[in-house]
Design a protein around this motif. Structure first.
Motif, mmCIF file in Angstrom:
data_model
loop_
_atom_site.group_PDB
_atom_site.id
_atom_site.type_symbol
_atom_site.label_atom_id
_atom_site.label_comp_id
_atom_site.label_asym_id
_atom_site.label_seq_id
_atom_site.Cartn_x
_atom_site.Cartn_y
_atom_site.Cartn_z
ATOM 1 N N SER A 6 4.567 0.143 16.960
ATOM 2 C CA SER A 6 5.110 1.295 16.247
ATOM 3 C C SER A 6 5.348 1.004 14.766
ATOM 4 C CB SER A 6 6.386 1.784 16.922
ATOM 5 O OG SER A 6 7.446 0.942 16.611
ATOM 6 N N HIS A 7 5.585 -0.244 14.448
ATOM 7 C CA HIS A 7 5.777 -0.538 13.035
ATOM 8 C C HIS A 7 4.558 -1.167 12.391
ATOM 9 C CE1 HIS A 7 10.010 -0.235 14.298
ATOM 10 N NE2 HIS A 7 10.180 0.274 13.056
ATOM 11 N N ASN A 8 4.263 -2.368 12.867
ATOM 12 C CA ASN A 8 3.275 -3.177 12.160
ATOM 13 C C ASN A 8 1.864 -2.639 12.257
ATOM 14 O OD1 ASN A 8 5.668 -4.431 12.331
ATOM 15 N ND2 ASN A 8 4.839 -6.483 12.707
ATOM 16 N N GLU A 27 7.558 3.764 26.006
ATOM 17 C CA GLU A 27 8.976 4.090 25.937
ATOM 18 C C GLU A 27 9.483 4.738 27.216
ATOM 19 O OE1 GLU A 27 9.996 5.816 22.148
ATOM 20 O OE2 GLU A 27 10.420 3.757 21.518
ATOM 21 N N ASN A 30 11.692 -0.949 8.661
ATOM 22 C CA ASN A 30 11.270 -2.285 9.039
ATOM 23 C C ASN A 30 10.925 -3.121 7.830
ATOM 24 O OD1 ASN A 30 10.929 -3.977 11.259
ATOM 25 N ND2 ASN A 30 8.699 -3.718 11.175
ATOM 26 N N LYS A 39 5.548 8.223 8.259
ATOM 27 C CA LYS A 39 4.355 7.869 7.477
ATOM 28 C C LYS A 39 3.144 8.234 8.314
ATOM 29 C CE LYS A 39 6.740 3.881 5.539
ATOM 30 N NZ LYS A 39 6.879 2.424 5.647
ATOM 31 N N PRO A 40 2.013 8.627 7.825
ATOM 32 C CA PRO A 40 1.823 8.845 6.371
ATOM 33 C C PRO A 40 2.457 10.160 5.914
ATOM 34 C CG PRO A 40 -0.183 9.368 7.572
ATOM 35 C CD PRO A 40 0.819 8.940 8.596
ATOM 36 N N SER A 90 7.103 4.263 9.527
ATOM 37 C CA SER A 90 5.903 4.420 10.360
ATOM 38 C C SER A 90 6.297 4.390 11.837
ATOM 39 C CB SER A 90 4.916 3.287 10.061
ATOM 40 O OG SER A 90 5.533 2.044 10.346
ATOM 41 N N LEU A 119 -4.495 6.566 6.322
ATOM 42 C CA LEU A 119 -4.473 8.016 6.157
ATOM 43 C C LEU A 119 -3.949 8.379 4.766
ATOM 44 C CD1 LEU A 119 -3.223 8.974 9.727
ATOM 45 C CD2 LEU A 119 -5.449 9.547 8.749
ATOM 46 N N GLY A 120 -2.939 7.617 4.334
ATOM 47 C CA GLY A 120 -2.382 7.865 3.003
ATOM 48 C C GLY A 120 -3.425 7.685 1.910
ATOM 49 N N HIS A 129 7.388 -2.433 19.508
ATOM 50 C CA HIS A 129 7.885 -2.501 18.142
ATOM 51 C C HIS A 129 6.748 -2.797 17.162
ATOM 52 C CE1 HIS A 129 11.073 -3.093 15.185
ATOM 53 N NE2 HIS A 129 10.352 -4.105 14.715
ATOM 54 N N LEU A 184 7.378 5.249 15.444
ATOM 55 C CA LEU A 184 7.470 6.385 16.358
ATOM 56 C C LEU A 184 8.521 6.099 17.435
ATOM 57 C CD1 LEU A 184 3.668 7.039 16.817
ATOM 58 C CD2 LEU A 184 5.262 8.444 15.512
ATOM 59 N N ILE A 205 2.872 4.433 22.382
ATOM 60 C CA ILE A 205 4.313 4.236 22.200
ATOM 61 C C ILE A 205 5.107 5.130 23.151
ATOM 62 C CG2 ILE A 205 6.212 4.571 20.574
ATOM 63 C CD1 ILE A 205 4.101 3.681 18.408
ATOM 64 N N GLU A 257 -4.322 6.792 15.049
ATOM 65 C CA GLU A 257 -2.921 7.161 14.918
ATOM 66 C C GLU A 257 -2.412 7.868 16.178
ATOM 67 O OE1 GLU A 257 -1.725 10.209 12.341
ATOM 68 O OE2 GLU A 257 0.282 9.399 12.086
ATOM 69 N N LEU A 269 0.870 4.102 -2.697
ATOM 70 C CA LEU A 269 0.608 5.497 -2.343
ATOM 71 C C LEU A 269 1.759 6.397 -2.763
ATOM 72 C CD1 LEU A 269 -0.929 5.083 1.245
ATOM 73 C CD2 LEU A 269 -2.102 5.938 -0.796
ATOM 74 N N ARG A 300 1.146 0.591 13.254
ATOM 75 C CA ARG A 300 1.045 1.964 12.806
ATOM 76 C C ARG A 300 1.092 2.085 11.284
ATOM 77 N NH1 ARG A 300 3.592 6.358 11.642
ATOM 78 N NH2 ARG A 300 2.391 8.228 12.063
ATOM 79 N N ILE A 301 1.749 1.140 10.658
ATOM 80 C CA ILE A 301 1.833 1.228 9.202
ATOM 81 C C ILE A 301 0.429 1.209 8.576
ATOM 82 C CG2 ILE A 301 2.148 -1.279 8.852
ATOM 83 C CD1 ILE A 301 3.870 1.458 6.818
ATOM 84 N N ILE A 340 0.839 -1.205 0.000
ATOM 85 C CA ILE A 340 0.000 0.000 0.000
ATOM 86 C C ILE A 340 0.871 1.251 0.000
ATOM 87 C CG2 ILE A 340 -1.724 1.310 1.305
ATOM 88 C CD1 ILE A 340 -2.825 -1.399 2.278
ATOM 89 N N GLN A 341 1.962 1.207 0.817
ATOM 90 C CA GLN A 341 2.883 2.344 0.832
ATOM 91 C C GLN A 341 3.489 2.556 -0.551
ATOM 92 O OE1 GLN A 341 4.005 4.797 3.063
ATOM 93 N NE2 GLN A 341 2.096 4.204 4.035
ATOM 94 N N ALA A 347 -1.098 4.543 8.994
ATOM 95 C CA ALA A 347 -0.439 5.418 8.023
ATOM 96 C C ALA A 347 -0.982 5.163 6.617
ATOM 97 C CB ALA A 347 1.069 5.196 8.077
ATOM 98 N N ASN A 348 -1.158 3.857 6.367
ATOM 99 C CA ASN A 348 -1.697 3.515 5.048
ATOM 100 C C ASN A 348 -3.101 4.063 4.867
ATOM 101 O OD1 ASN A 348 0.627 2.250 4.387
ATOM 102 N ND2 ASN A 348 -0.149 0.151 4.655
ATOM 103 N N GLU A 385 12.441 2.670 28.857
ATOM 104 C CA GLU A 385 13.762 3.247 28.690
ATOM 105 C C GLU A 385 14.563 3.056 29.972
ATOM 106 O OE1 GLU A 385 15.535 7.463 27.184
ATOM 107 O OE2 GLU A 385 13.390 7.091 27.046
#
Lengths: 135, 740
Positions: free
Chosen positions: B528-530, B580, A65, A116-117, A94, B539-540, B525, A96, B576, B569, A19, B532-533, A15-16, B536-537, B584
């Motif tokens: 924040s990655h899997n 953290e 990632n 992202k986004p 993506s 929103l994109g 992790h 944070l 996160i 989001e 986009l 959130r992507i 998707i990224q 992000a997608n 930390e």
């Protein structure tokens, strides 16, 4: 206004990819976008180009990632390739996570650390200024 | 008797005188012929012997001589006939009554006439006296020989010389010199006198010589073999006509007596000067003697004590039974020992330890009782103290749960104490005086003995651990070893099995937490990655849709989808951030100027403050520095000020005021507003919880206070809040001054 010859997009998320390709096309500033689904594939191609005196892209958008080689593995190896100084690399993630931000800082990429986004306007201004600089 | 005619006239009167002398002489005179017959005898013969002249002249002279003296007499006669003169020849003549008389002869011969002239004196009386004296003398000598002492005569002549006319043979026994030798060499008796005693000896003789008083002296002599004797001399002086002094005396060896005296003196002194009080009583218990220590201690003088019984000291503290036991013991010939509580003359009470023993005579009968006593009031007090102290330490030792043992450097248990027999490898009675090697397994013995040596060598406290398998389960022990005294160590041992097990459990828990942390990291992790992507997608895609198909984008469903995506989001972002802060481990503390941080926040909020008509007041000194994670402090101040502005009361002259004070170990930042306030009774406990909103204001995201609290706590501080509805809210942020 100069056109950007080539942008490398190193990203595994479909998707990224979709986009970003769309957004980049919409700016009309870029001639070609090459996609690599992980860092290893991208590095192999870029190394091949260096070895064959081929041209490197002007810009790389690098996800962190990813499977096989993640963004950092790629970038570490890439910095060892001759001619890497002509390439501007942007982290596009993506994440944070502070861990990644700190790593970005270590590679002196903190000013080119995009979350992202990525908004179209942001992309447009980055690529725009890039072309401006090129003038 | 020769006569001549020529001087007959002249000698007529002379003759008569001579004849008269001859007739009246008490001495016997005679003219005797060489033929053995008397020729002429004066009347003294008849007076002395009773025979008439005719009777005497009718027989040979020798017929009248005592048979024992015949040989001698004939020998002397022969000598006279040979022309010699004889003086003081003695023989016995028979009297008419049958007695014999001793005659002492002076004779000379007249060879031409074959006659001899003789004068004889009757010495029977003096001879008898002489014999008597000889006999006495013999007896005397005999007696002297059997005397321990020496009988003697000592004569001091006017010229200062001295002699020993008589010394009994017993001198040989004492002085080792014969009477003859000492007579020969009288200086001997002065030579052997002890030099220290010689002057006194000579002086005493002088005094006795002058005063003629009895001489008495005790002096020492040193014999040739080196022995020293004590001699006591007694003598009576007698002044002789020639001016010399003759002492008749007796000396004896009193060494044994003197030694006994000295010995006695020694013993007496020992008793007199003894620091213990000594009492001697008769068999009825009446005091015969007390020594000065007794007098000093009790206050009773010797005179006061004498004749009394020792119960003058009785305090009344002991039972009759006590005294009865004492008497029963000593009167049966045994020694009594014990402590007594007694009273002095002045009433003062004291403790004494006493040893009372019977004194037996040669037949084993009790003569006296001897009591030797010592004031132990002081030492008893000291002893009580020591006993108390020992009891204290023993109790202390008993009260601690640890096992305690004392080992010497050879590995022998000198003491052992435990309250947990279950923890023992061996029987608890097996330890004391036993060698560790007989009790513990080799491995533990090696460990303990190595520790003992190290402890003794370094004189430092040593801590070590060992384990034993007891009743099929492994027990762990922690030992603390200290050296003391003469190559000994005292060791306290604690069973730490439970502790070790707990430690293991804690380690397990830590491991679990570590794992959980790791999972949390993984989770972060993933988020924040899997996760959130995807937001992000979304929103994109929505952005792209907005660009390419505005109509569809403006559809209400799409708008709701957009809103949800944005919220998701944000939420993920907060999540996160919180994770953290928690995860930390190393935070980057920096010394940060508080006023600068506040000014930065205030200028950032100036727009919002102006819009809401809220005054921002700073009351912070310039020099306040806090040791913080700068980004956290930025957030905290920004958020709390924003909070004050956001919840202002529009009806009031609103303000938010930030100040600081330093109190003890904390720098306290106080943010006070006069806004709408909160009902803390209602919300107090939830105020800092995640996603709690207390106001309907849409600007609140519900995470701010939760984040703030987390960041404050992550820096080792804490946050307090005071608030009242319509009055306003005050936050106090406590930041520790000691952050590294």
């Amino acid at each position: 206004m100069n056109e950007i010859r080539e942008i490398c997009l190193i990203e595994d998320d479909k998707i990224q990819i979709f986009l970003l390709k769309k957004f980049i096309e919409k700016t009309g500033l870029v001639k070609s976008v090459n996609i690599f689904e992980n860092g290893k594939l991208a590095f192999d191609e870029l190394k091949r180009r260096v070895d064959t005196n081929g041209e490197l892209p002007e810009i790389i958008f690098l996800d962190i990632n990813m499977p096989v080689w993640d963004g950092w593995q790629f970038y570490e190896s890439f910095l060892k390739l001759p001619g890497n100084g002509s390439v501007t690399t942007f982290i596009l993630t993506s994440s944070l996570s502070d861990v990644d931000k700190i790593k970005g800082k270590k590679f002196e990429l903190e000013d080119r650390y995009l979350l992202k986004p990525l908004k179209f306007e942001k992309l447009q201004s980055i690529l725009g200024s890039f072309c401006g600089v090129m003038d | 008797m020769k006569k001549t005619k020529s001087d007959q006239n002249i000698n007529e009167s002379e003759y008569h005188s001579t004849k008269r002398l001859f007739d009246y002489s008490t001495d016997m005179m005679c003219v005797a012929g060489f033929d053995g017959y008397f020729k002429l005898l004066n009347p003294a013969w008849t007076k002395t012997l009773g025979w008439s002249s005719e009777e005497l002249m009718s027989k040979p002279r020798i017929d009248y001589v005592h048979p024992d003296d015949i040989d001698n007499t004939q020998n002397v006669n022969s000598e006279i006939i040979d022309g010699e003169e004889v003086y003081k020849f003695e023989n016995r003549y028979r009297c008419k009554n049958g007695d014999y008389k001793w005659l002492s002869w002076s004779s000379y011969p007249s060879p031409g006439e074959e006659i001899m002239f003789g004068v004889a004196r009757d010495v029977t009386a003096s001879k008898a006296a002489e014999e008597e004296m000889a006999k006495t003398f013999e007896k005397f000598n005999f007696l002297g020989l059997h005397l321990d002492g020496v009988l003697y005569q000592f004569r001091l002549d006017p010229d200062g010389s001295f002699h020993l006319p008589y010394v009994s043979p017993s001198i040989e026994k004492i002085y080792g010199i014969s009477p003859a030798d000492v007579k020969e060499n009288p200086d001997f008796i002065l030579d052997i006198i002890h030099p220290d005693d010689l002057d006194g000896f000579l002086d005493s003789i002088q005094i006795s010589a002058v005063t003629l008083e009895k001489w008495q002296e005790i002096y020492r002599v040193i014999l040739q073999d080196g022995r020293m004797l004590w001699i006591e001399g007694n003598a009576t002086p007698q002044k002789l006509e020639d001016g010399s002094i003759l002492w008749h005396g007796y000396i004896q060896d009193i060494t044994v007596r003197k030694d006994a005296e000295l010995e006695n003196k020694k013993l007496t002194t020992a008793i007199e000067q003894n620091p213990a009080s000594i009492i001697i009583t008769d068999i009825d218990g009446r005091i015969e003697y007390v020594n000065p220590s007794f007098v000093n201690l009790t206050g009773f003088t010797f005179d006061e004590a004498r004749g009394e019984k020792p119960n003058i000291l009785k305090s009344g503290d002991h039972t009759d039974e006590f005294y009865r036991n004492l008497w029963d013991t000593i009167s049966s010939g045994k020694i009594w020992k014990g402590n007594m509580f007694n009273r002095k003359k002045n009433g003062e009470l004291y403790w004494e330890s006493a040893i009372i023993s019977p004194v037996l005579d040669n037949e084993g009968q009790i003569m006296n009782y001897l009591s030797i006593k010592e004031d132990i009031t002081q030492s008893l007090a000291a002893e009580t103290k020591i006993k108390d102290s020992e009891l204290y330490h023993r109790t202390l030792l008993q009260s601690i749960p640890d096992m305690v043992f004392v080992l010497n450097d050879e590995g022998t248990f000198l003491d052992f104490k435990t309250s947990h027999n279950d923890d023992l490898y061996s029987d608890p009675d097996a330890f004391i005086n036993n060698d560790i090697r007989n009790i513990m397994p080799d491995k533990v013995v090696q460990k303990i003995m190595a520790a003992v040596l190290q402890c003794l060598n370094t004189e430092q406290t040593l801590t070590f651990e060992y384990s034993l398998v007891i009743k099929n389960s492994t027990r762990f022990f922690s030992a603390n070893m200290v050296s003391f005294g003469n190559r000994k160590v005292i060791t306290t041992v604690r069973n730490i099995t439970e502790y070790r097990n707990n430690l293991d459990q804690i380690q397990d828990l830590l491991d679990i937490e570590e794992k959980q942390n790791e999972s949390l990291h993984t989770f972060t992790h993933i988020v924040s990655h899997n996760l959130r992507i995807h937001t992000a997608n979304m929103l994109g895609i929505l952005m792209l849709l907005e660009m390419e198909d505005t109509k569809t984008f403006e559809n209400q469903f799409v708008q709701l989808l957009k809103e949800s995506s944005i919220n998701l989001e944000e939420t993920i972002g907060h999540l996160i951030e919180v994770l953290e802060i928690k995860l930390e481990k190393e935070k980057n503390f920096e010394k940060t100027n508080l006023l600068e941080t506040v000014r930065k926040a205030i200028s950032g909020l100036q727009y919002s403050a102006n819009k809401n008509d809220v005054r921002q007041v700073i009351d912070i000194p310039e020099d306040i520095t806090v040791n913080v994670v700068p980004s956290y402090l930025d957030n905290i101040i920004l958020h709390l000020l924003d909070n004050g502005i956001r919840y202002c009361d529009k009806t009031k002259d609103s303000y938010v005021r930030i100040s600081s004070i330093i109190e003890d170990d904390y720098t306290i930042i106080i943010i006070k507003d006069n806004g709408v306030g909160l009902d803390l009774e209602m919300y107090g406990e939830q105020l800092f919880d995640m996603y709690k909103k207390f106001h309907d204001k849409s600007t609140s995201n519900g995470l701010g206070l939760f984040m703030t609290k987390n960041q404050v706590e992550a820096m080792g501080g804490h946050i307090e809040v005071e608030s009242e509805l319509t009055k306003g809210t005050t936050f106090k942020v406590y930041l520790p001054n000691k952050n590294e």
